[in-house]
Design an enzyme around this catalytic site. Sequence first.
Site, mmCIF file in Angstrom:
data_model
loop_
_atom_site.group_PDB
_atom_site.id
_atom_site.type_symbol
_atom_site.label_atom_id
_atom_site.label_comp_id
_atom_site.label_asym_id
_atom_site.label_seq_id
_atom_site.Cartn_x
_atom_site.Cartn_y
_atom_site.Cartn_z
ATOM 1 C CB THR A 67 -0.886 -0.246 1.139
ATOM 2 O OG1 THR A 67 -1.773 -1.054 1.264
ATOM 3 C CG2 THR A 67 -1.763 1.233 1.230
ATOM 4 C CG HIS B 90 -0.540 0.554 -4.354
ATOM 5 N ND1 HIS B 90 -0.769 0.295 -5.837
ATOM 6 C CD2 HIS B 90 -0.989 -0.675 -3.970
ATOM 7 C CE1 HIS B 90 -0.968 -1.192 -6.127
ATOM 8 N NE2 HIS B 90 -1.020 -1.683 -4.518
#
Length: 347
Positions: free
Chosen positions: A44, A47
Site C-alpha cells: 500500500t 501505491h
Amino acid sequence: MEGKMKALAKTKPGRGLELITTDIPKTGAEDLLIKVKATSICGTDVHIYNWDAWSQNRIKPPIITGHEFAGEVVEVGKAVRGFQKGDFISAESHIPCGYCYQCRNDQPHICGNLKILGVDTQGCFAEYVALPSVCAWKNAKSMKPEIACIQEPLGNAVYTMLVENITGQTIAIIGDGPIGLFAIGVAKAAGAARIFNIIRNKFRYDIAKEMGATDILMYDDQKAADKIIEATGGVGVDVVSEMSGSPQALPNAIKVVRKGGRFNAFGIFPGPIQIDINDLIFKGVRIICFNGRLMYRTWYQMAGLLNSGKLDPSPVITHKFKLEEFEKGFAAMTSMEIKSGKIILTP
C-alpha cells in the site's frame, strides 16, 4: 509531548515521498503516543509512493504515511485502560468506529466506517505516532522490533490460513510476496502435510524453501497446476490461497483446488477480472474472502505461534534502512528485478 520530529510524508500529489520536520502529534483521551522503534514498507505504501489511480482517489496530502510499526508507549490518554508508559506495542492498522453494525457484530476489522492508519490518518513513518488504544497490541519487551513491526502483515497470513483447520492438509499458496511467504510459515507451523508455492521471482525461491514450502513452482511453468494435481494423486489441494492478485495466476488457483476444497481470496487484483464461476460451483468449493485480521483473535493466534517457536518470519526480512534512507527501500520494492522481501525502516 511538545517538540518536533522527522517524518516521511506525501506532501503533495505526485510520485515520491518527502522527509519532513513536523510537530510531534497530539493525543486524545483514548490515544497512546508511541515512540516508533521500527516500521516496515507495505505494498500500500508503494501505491502511495507511486501515486497510482487508487492513491489519487484515496489519499489526501499532506499526510504522514506508513501503517506497519512497533514502538514504546510514552504517553497514555486519560481514558485509556490496560496500557502504561514503557509498554512495547504493535499496531493494528484498521481503526474501527466501535458503533456501526459490523463493530457491534464482532467484525470491527471490517468496520463500516473503517479508517486505516497512514491512509486515512497520520501514519507511522515517523519518530512518533498517535494511536487509538483500541488498535494497540502489547508485546513482550524481549521481542525484536523488526519482528514486532511486521505482525500486522503477518496477521493477514495467520487469519487467512487458520480460518479453518489445516492440520494434515495439502495447501497451495499462489504468490511470493511477503504475505504469501508468511503464509507458508503459518501453514508449516499449523501442521500442513504438503505446501505448494507458485512463485514469480527466483530471488524468493530460497525464502519460500526456508519458510517451509515443500514444492516450489514458477509462474511461467505452463504445467505448474498439472504438476500439483499429479502430486496429489489427481485430487487437487485441500486449500488454495490466492495471494498474488495476478489475473494470470488465477486460473491455476482455480484448477488446483479439489472438489469440496477451500479457496482463500486474499490477493488484490488490479481491476475487474473474469472467471468461470461454474468451475468452482460444480466443485462445491468454499470461497472465503479476507480483509485485515480479526481483532483480536488473530493476534492471540499469532502470539501463540511466535511464542511457541514454530513460526519464524525472519527469513522474509531482507533489508533494513534508516528512515532517512527511505529511497533505497522504495527502490528495492519497485525494482523490476525484485531482490527483496520485507523491508524495515527505523527512525
